[in-house]
Design a protein around this motif. Structure first.
Motif, PDB file in Angstrom:
ATOM      1  N   LYS A 122       0.855  -1.179   0.000  1.00  0.00           N
ATOM      2  CA  LYS A 122       0.000   0.000   0.000  1.00  0.00           C
ATOM      3  C   LYS A 122       0.888   1.225   0.000  1.00  0.00           C
ATOM      4  O   LYS A 122       1.908   1.262   0.680  1.00  0.00           O
ATOM      5  CB  LYS A 122      -0.901  -0.005   1.244  1.00  0.00           C
ATOM      6  N   ARG A 123       0.513   2.237  -0.782  1.00  0.00           N
ATOM      7  CA  ARG A 123       1.275   3.486  -0.859  1.00  0.00           C
ATOM      8  C   ARG A 123       0.421   4.616  -0.310  1.00  0.00           C
ATOM      9  O   ARG A 123      -0.721   4.791  -0.703  1.00  0.00           O
ATOM     10  CB  ARG A 123       1.661   3.790  -2.296  1.00  0.00           C
ATOM     11  N   ILE A 124       0.995   5.411   0.586  1.00  0.00           N
ATOM     12  CA  ILE A 124       0.347   6.592   1.125  1.00  0.00           C
ATOM     13  C   ILE A 124       1.060   7.803   0.545  1.00  0.00           C
ATOM     14  O   ILE A 124       2.260   7.984   0.755  1.00  0.00           O
ATOM     15  CB  ILE A 124       0.418   6.617   2.669  1.00  0.00           C
ATOM     16  N   LYS A 125       0.324   8.630  -0.212  1.00  0.00           N
ATOM     17  CA  LYS A 125       0.904   9.808  -0.854  1.00  0.00           C
ATOM     18  C   LYS A 125       1.033  10.938   0.157  1.00  0.00           C
ATOM     19  O   LYS A 125       0.111  11.227   0.907  1.00  0.00           O
ATOM     20  CB  LYS A 125       0.033  10.253  -2.016  1.00  0.00           C
ATOM     21  N   LEU A 126       2.203  11.581   0.167  1.00  0.00           N
ATOM     22  CA  LEU A 126       2.461  12.710   1.054  1.00  0.00           C
ATOM     23  C   LEU A 126       2.531  14.026   0.296  1.00  0.00           C
ATOM     24  O   LEU A 126       2.648  15.080   0.903  1.00  0.00           O
ATOM     25  CB  LEU A 126       3.771  12.495   1.827  1.00  0.00           C
ATOM     26  N   GLY A 127       2.482  13.980  -1.016  1.00  0.00           N
ATOM     27  CA  GLY A 127       2.537  15.185  -1.842  1.00  0.00           C
ATOM     28  C   GLY A 127       3.910  15.415  -2.433  1.00  0.00           C
ATOM     29  O   GLY A 127       4.933  15.055  -1.847  1.00  0.00           O
ATOM     30  N   GLY A 128       3.942  15.995  -3.620  1.00  0.00           N
ATOM     31  CA  GLY A 128       5.213  16.313  -4.272  1.00  0.00           C
ATOM     32  C   GLY A 128       6.016  15.098  -4.689  1.00  0.00           C
ATOM     33  O   GLY A 128       7.229  15.171  -4.796  1.00  0.00           O
ATOM     34  N   GLY A 129       5.379  13.973  -4.912  1.00  0.00           N
ATOM     35  CA  GLY A 129       6.085  12.753  -5.295  1.00  0.00           C
ATOM     36  C   GLY A 129       6.591  11.937  -4.127  1.00  0.00           C
ATOM     37  O   GLY A 129       7.071  10.828  -4.302  1.00  0.00           O
ATOM     38  N   LEU A 130       6.496  12.481  -2.919  1.00  0.00           N
ATOM     39  CA  LEU A 130       6.931  11.742  -1.730  1.00  0.00           C
ATOM     40  C   LEU A 130       5.820  10.801  -1.271  1.00  0.00           C
ATOM     41  O   LEU A 130       4.644  11.119  -1.402  1.00  0.00           O
ATOM     42  CB  LEU A 130       7.271  12.703  -0.592  1.00  0.00           C
ATOM     43  N   GLY A 131       6.223   9.679  -0.720  1.00  0.00           N
ATOM     44  CA  GLY A 131       5.231   8.743  -0.219  1.00  0.00           C
ATOM     45  C   GLY A 131       5.828   7.732   0.728  1.00  0.00           C
ATOM     46  O   GLY A 131       7.046   7.619   0.869  1.00  0.00           O
ATOM     47  N   LEU A 132       4.944   7.006   1.391  1.00  0.00           N
ATOM     48  CA  LEU A 132       5.344   5.904   2.260  1.00  0.00           C
ATOM     49  C   LEU A 132       4.778   4.624   1.686  1.00  0.00           C
ATOM     50  O   LEU A 132       3.578   4.547   1.378  1.00  0.00           O
ATOM     51  CB  LEU A 132       4.799   6.103   3.679  1.00  0.00           C
ATOM     52  N   ASN A 133       5.622   3.628   1.528  1.00  0.00           N
ATOM     53  CA  ASN A 133       5.194   2.327   1.067  1.00  0.00           C
ATOM     54  C   ASN A 133       5.054   1.409   2.276  1.00  0.00           C
ATOM     55  O   ASN A 133       5.981   1.279   3.072  1.00  0.00           O
ATOM     56  CB  ASN A 133       6.201   1.734   0.080  1.00  0.00           C
ATOM     57  N   ILE A 134       3.914   0.781   2.404  1.00  0.00           N
ATOM     58  CA  ILE A 134       3.656  -0.137   3.513  1.00  0.00           C
ATOM     59  C   ILE A 134       3.479  -1.538   2.935  1.00  0.00           C
ATOM     60  O   ILE A 134       2.673  -1.744   2.035  1.00  0.00           O
ATOM     61  CB  ILE A 134       2.393   0.278   4.295  1.00  0.00           C
TER      62      ILE A 134
END
Length: 74
Positions: free
Chosen positions: A7-19
């Motif tokens: 699962k990917r959580i978008k943080l904005g500006g191309g940044l994200g957290l992959n779970i």
């Protein structure tokens, strides 16, 4: 065949957290591909096909910095 969860959580500006089942990791998406702590993957232009390289963290930092500079100069 093993079970895969991602699962990917978008943080904005191309940044994200992959779970995933192995943990949480940060990543940066650009027009040319995705950079994360395990290396990078590059888009090929063919749907469903990508090139992935598991490089060292120094290479990851260098390519991320170069990509940042390229997009800042445009």
């Amino acid at each position: 065949m093993g079970f895969r969860f991602q699962k990917r959580i978008k943080l904005g500006g191309g940044l994200g957290l992959n779970i995933s089942k192995s943990g949480i990791s940060p990543s940066v998406r650009t027009k040319i591909g995705t950079f994360n702590k395990n290396g990078y993957s590059t888009k090929t232009g063919i749907p469903g096909v990508r090139y992935q390289n598991s490089g060292c963290l120094v290479l990851f930092a260098f390519t991320g910095f170069v990509t940042f500079l390229i997009y800042q100069l445009k």
